[in-house]
Design a protein around this motif. Sequence first.
Motif, short mmCIF file in Angstrom:
data_model
loop_
_atom_site.label_atom_id
_atom_site.label_comp_id
_atom_site.label_asym_id
_atom_site.label_seq_id
_atom_site.Cartn_x
_atom_site.Cartn_y
_atom_site.Cartn_z
N VAL A 192 78.87 39.30 13.31
CA VAL A 192 79.61 40.38 13.94
C VAL A 192 79.22 40.44 15.42
CG1 VAL A 192 79.80 41.72 11.82
CG2 VAL A 192 77.86 42.10 13.34
N ALA A 193 80.01 41.16 16.21
CA ALA A 193 79.79 41.18 17.65
C ALA A 193 78.67 42.12 18.07
CB ALA A 193 81.08 41.56 18.37
N ARG A 194 78.49 43.23 17.33
CA ARG A 194 77.48 44.23 17.68
C ARG A 194 76.78 44.72 16.44
NH1 ARG A 194 80.56 48.92 20.33
NH2 ARG A 194 81.79 48.55 18.44
N ILE A 195 75.60 45.28 16.62
CA ILE A 195 74.86 45.80 15.48
C ILE A 195 75.65 46.91 14.80
CG2 ILE A 195 72.74 46.99 14.78
CD1 ILE A 195 71.32 45.63 17.11
N ALA A 196 76.33 47.72 15.60
CA ALA A 196 77.10 48.82 15.02
C ALA A 196 78.21 48.33 14.09
CB ALA A 196 77.70 49.67 16.14
N ASP A 197 78.65 47.07 14.27
CA ASP A 197 79.72 46.53 13.43
C ASP A 197 79.24 46.10 12.05
OD1 ASP A 197 81.39 46.89 15.59
OD2 ASP A 197 81.15 44.83 16.32
N LEU A 198 77.93 46.09 11.83
CA LEU A 198 77.42 45.69 10.52
C LEU A 198 77.86 46.66 9.43
CD1 LEU A 198 73.74 44.68 11.43
CD2 LEU A 198 75.52 43.14 10.61
N GLY A 199 77.91 47.93 9.77
CA GLY A 199 78.25 48.93 8.77
C GLY A 199 77.06 49.44 7.99
N TRP A 200 75.90 48.97 8.33
CA TRP A 200 74.65 49.43 7.70
C TRP A 200 73.52 49.33 8.72
CZ3 TRP A 200 71.19 45.27 7.44
CH2 TRP A 200 71.77 44.00 7.51
N ALA A 201 72.43 50.05 8.49
CA ALA A 201 71.33 50.10 9.46
C ALA A 201 70.24 49.12 9.06
CB ALA A 201 70.74 51.51 9.53
N PRO A 202 70.08 48.03 9.80
CA PRO A 202 69.01 47.08 9.47
C PRO A 202 67.63 47.68 9.77
CG PRO A 202 70.06 46.46 11.52
CD PRO A 202 70.85 47.60 10.98
N GLU A 203 66.69 47.48 8.87
CA GLU A 203 65.35 48.03 9.08
C GLU A 203 64.60 47.23 10.14
OE1 GLU A 203 61.49 49.45 6.41
OE2 GLU A 203 63.05 48.19 5.50
N LEU A 204 64.83 45.92 10.18
CA LEU A 204 64.14 45.03 11.11
C LEU A 204 65.16 44.17 11.84
CD1 LEU A 204 61.52 43.62 12.20
CD2 LEU A 204 61.68 42.08 10.22
N ALA A 205 65.00 44.05 13.16
CA ALA A 205 65.84 43.16 13.95
C ALA A 205 64.99 42.01 14.48
CB ALA A 205 66.47 43.93 15.12
N VAL A 206 65.53 40.80 14.41
CA VAL A 206 64.89 39.63 15.02
C VAL A 206 65.78 39.21 16.19
CG1 VAL A 206 63.97 37.33 14.68
CG2 VAL A 206 64.00 38.95 12.77
N ILE A 207 65.25 39.37 17.41
CA ILE A 207 66.05 39.16 18.61
C ILE A 207 65.70 37.82 19.24
CG2 ILE A 207 66.63 40.08 20.89
CD1 ILE A 207 65.82 42.85 19.87
N THR A 208 66.71 36.94 19.37
CA THR A 208 66.51 35.62 19.96
C THR A 208 67.46 35.40 21.13
OG1 THR A 208 68.11 34.52 18.50
CG2 THR A 208 65.85 34.75 17.68
N ALA A 209 68.08 36.46 21.61
CA ALA A 209 69.07 36.36 22.70
C ALA A 209 68.36 36.11 24.03
CB ALA A 209 69.87 37.66 22.76
N PRO A 210 69.13 35.74 25.08
CA PRO A 210 68.53 35.55 26.41
C PRO A 210 67.80 36.79 26.88
CG PRO A 210 70.75 34.65 26.36
CD PRO A 210 70.56 35.37 25.06
N ALA A 211 66.77 36.59 27.71
CA ALA A 211 65.88 37.68 28.12
C ALA A 211 66.63 38.85 28.74
CB ALA A 211 64.84 37.14 29.11
N ARG A 212 67.63 38.56 29.56
CA ARG A 212 68.34 39.65 30.27
C ARG A 212 69.07 40.58 29.30
NH1 ARG A 212 73.59 37.82 30.21
NH2 ARG A 212 73.80 35.56 29.87
N LEU A 213 69.39 40.10 28.09
CA LEU A 213 70.13 40.92 27.13
C LEU A 213 69.23 41.71 26.19
CD1 LEU A 213 72.85 38.30 26.08
CD2 LEU A 213 73.00 40.07 27.85
N VAL A 214 67.95 41.38 26.17
CA VAL A 214 67.07 41.96 25.16
C VAL A 214 66.96 43.48 25.27
CG1 VAL A 214 64.67 42.04 24.35
CG2 VAL A 214 65.77 39.84 24.79
#
Length: 897
Positions: A60-82
Amino acid sequence: MSTYGLGSVFRAASIVVIGASPRERSVGRVVLRNLRQAGFDGRLGLVNPRHRSVDGMPSVARIADLGWAPELAVITAPARLVPRIAAEAAAAGTRAAIVVSAGLGDGPGSFAAQLQAVARPAGLRIVGPNCMGVMAPHLRLNASVAAHAAAPGDLALLSQSGAIAAGMVEWARARSVGFSAVATLGDGLDVDFGDLLDYFAFDRGTRAILLYVEAIGDARKFMSAARAAARAKPVVVVKAGRHARALDPATHVAALAAPDAVYGAAFRRAGLLRVQSLEELFAAAETLRHLRATPGRRLAILGNGGGVGALALDRLLDLEGTPATLSGATMERLQAALPATWSHGNPVDITGDADGARYSAAIDALLADPDNDALLLVNAPTALSSSGEAARAVAASLARRPPAASGKPVLGVWLGGEPAALDVLDAAGVPTYATEADAVRGFMYLVRHREAQLALMETPPSLPEDFAVDAAGAREVVAGAMAAGREWLGPAEVARLLEAYAIPFTPLQVAAGPDEAVAAAAPLLEAGQAVAVKVLSPDIVHKSDVDGVRLNLVGERDVREAADSILQRAREARPGARIDGLIVQPMIRRPKARELILGIADDPAFGPVVVFGRGGTAVELIDDKALALPPLDLRLAHELIGRTRVSRILKAYRDVPAADERAVALVLVKLAQLAADIPALRELDINPLLADRDGVIAVDARVRIAPSQPLHKGPGHPRFAVRPYPSEWERELTLADGKRALVRPVRPEDDAMFRRFFEHVSSEDLRLRFFNAVRHFSHEFIARLTQLDYARAIALAMIDPGSGEMLGAVRLVADADYDRGEYGILVRSDLKGQGIGWRLMRIMIEYAHWLELRVVEGQVLRENSTMIEMCRQLGFRIEADPEDATLVNVVLPVAGS
């Protein structure tokens, strides 16, 4: 934030990976693949606005689009987006994030600063950035970029380096060693060693903790957490950078206090088992995987050949272990069971044709022998015996060993490494080693761990009656120098400072030039005393560097010539140095005195450090020193002395009487107290301190001062990594019946007082306080009540000043961020109704305000109506415990109240 939110890292029920792409070397794709291959059975989501799916998994494009609240996020995106991604995760209800992304920078305006700014207010825990990730093998969670998943086990591996953690996982896979968790800190923006130590100290699935350390940020938090963890289970640490040097040392003690030596002192004070390499860390892990502890350092060695046993004995002595003696009863049993050619001593050589029965007979005898603490079993393959049969005999002996010997560690060396034999030993709980040296080293790990535990639990003696200081006078000296803008105290000021702490110091006079030096020396020379003349310059730290010292001068002409020469040499050698004159002192004639160095150095991470060692002009070349973090008591001071080679010549030898070691130890305790009383103290160098049977005297000393810069969070001493005894919380008060009482913080030496107190507490009151019946007050139980880490815990005892008996005590334990505190209280059963509990609770709340806690909370049995009503009157909220109907939670808002 201590352990808050860490359950969402290591026990996450749902995870979202942010940044995975179809690209083969995509970090996010590796994390996603590892999570799926490990068999994570919680909910798993994927966020990447550029791709609809990765490896067949929808995105999905955004976390809000998941439809549920993840307890843990693993972020591997570029530094500027973190930072933006973290803010979206927090808004979605995510409790923790592992930031694998690198390149976030540091300092104001960096992406790391932006990440911290959005995460902390939202309570979002951050592991990383720039980390390998996290594994929780028992939950089949592998949120990392490691090549392979760790196997389940009971070792927690905490590492600042992802490469080291990955390498250890590979090592462990080859040896069937498993982990309860593997966590890499990376840049440690939020979650640090202190948080993880707090978490795994109480994790039931973790039996031992392994640390790979490069640097410690918050030293007080680390020390507090490490000491708590080491009390609960073995903590083994290896640190990189052992040969780093002190930066620009101005004194001998500063040069001796190299960073690695300070870390070693910190690890020792915290009760950690330090090893020097990854190889040793692996070996320690292998030992701790099987064995709990050893009651002592006496090792019995048993084998089917003399050579390996002799080498093992040599290695044991090299590592300062103790060869066990064989008791008379054991000798008789071995004599009856073994051939006449056996060795008749330790090592026990049962000869090369030993079969299983002979191994069993010898093992049974040694297991039952109270004169040893552990057994090392050696087997060398021969054509006359079977390694497998010997291993089976070991397993059988261990299976039938008596209860009295059930805790005795047994280690093995099966040369040749026959797989079937090793499997038998492994199943029997016997760690095996490739060589006898490795096995002995493994035994000494157990010894050192046990001794560290005992040191944490020991009750130090109270300070001696002759411990007298004038802290106010010392502060006045330092304040005057700081007001004048000086960094170094003058000789007269140094003398007054040491005098304020009753540290004997050689008298001195300051002379402007040769004439004044002669005049100052005249009375001493007339009395038949020789004198010393030294250069006086704030810019010349080591006088001998400029030939600035002349000793044993016996006439006025000698003094004048020495003064002229010293001044001339100093100006030639240091033309830019300020020369303030000369120092004149009487020569101290103590021909059998030992030259020592004592002092305080300042470490950029751990703050003040006490240094002790061999003194003299060649002190740095000799490099015989030991370090300790203050505060010190006499036991710790004697232990510090005992870790040096010079301690051996403090004892009597030949015609030289023993030096007064207690006087040396007392000076060390006073120096530690001086550092506690005056945070502006940066360096103090006494070199030499002469010690003989008549006591001690300082011959020369230097003191550097600077405005105190806080190193640690929270109130109290701003620079001590181990917070000293908070004497400011001692007070006298009047009880409701008019009697006087003393309230003070609990001290380590209060062991006996607590034991007497518990004699006056009913079993019912004990049950209400500890939630279960308490029948035995072991030394360890009492030590946990009296051995306080004042950085995060306080226990205040109310004492009858006449009898010295304790009337009651209240305890408050704060989390690492000084946000929340948990209290406990107990009053003598025969003194209820006299307002003791109320007064103690009021003082505890006052202390919570001083700590600037936000909340004080506690759990109370629902049936304990008296405590619940008192809490209600004090302003606590009373709430039902959602997990236990027999309990209520009591919560008091502190901040702003």
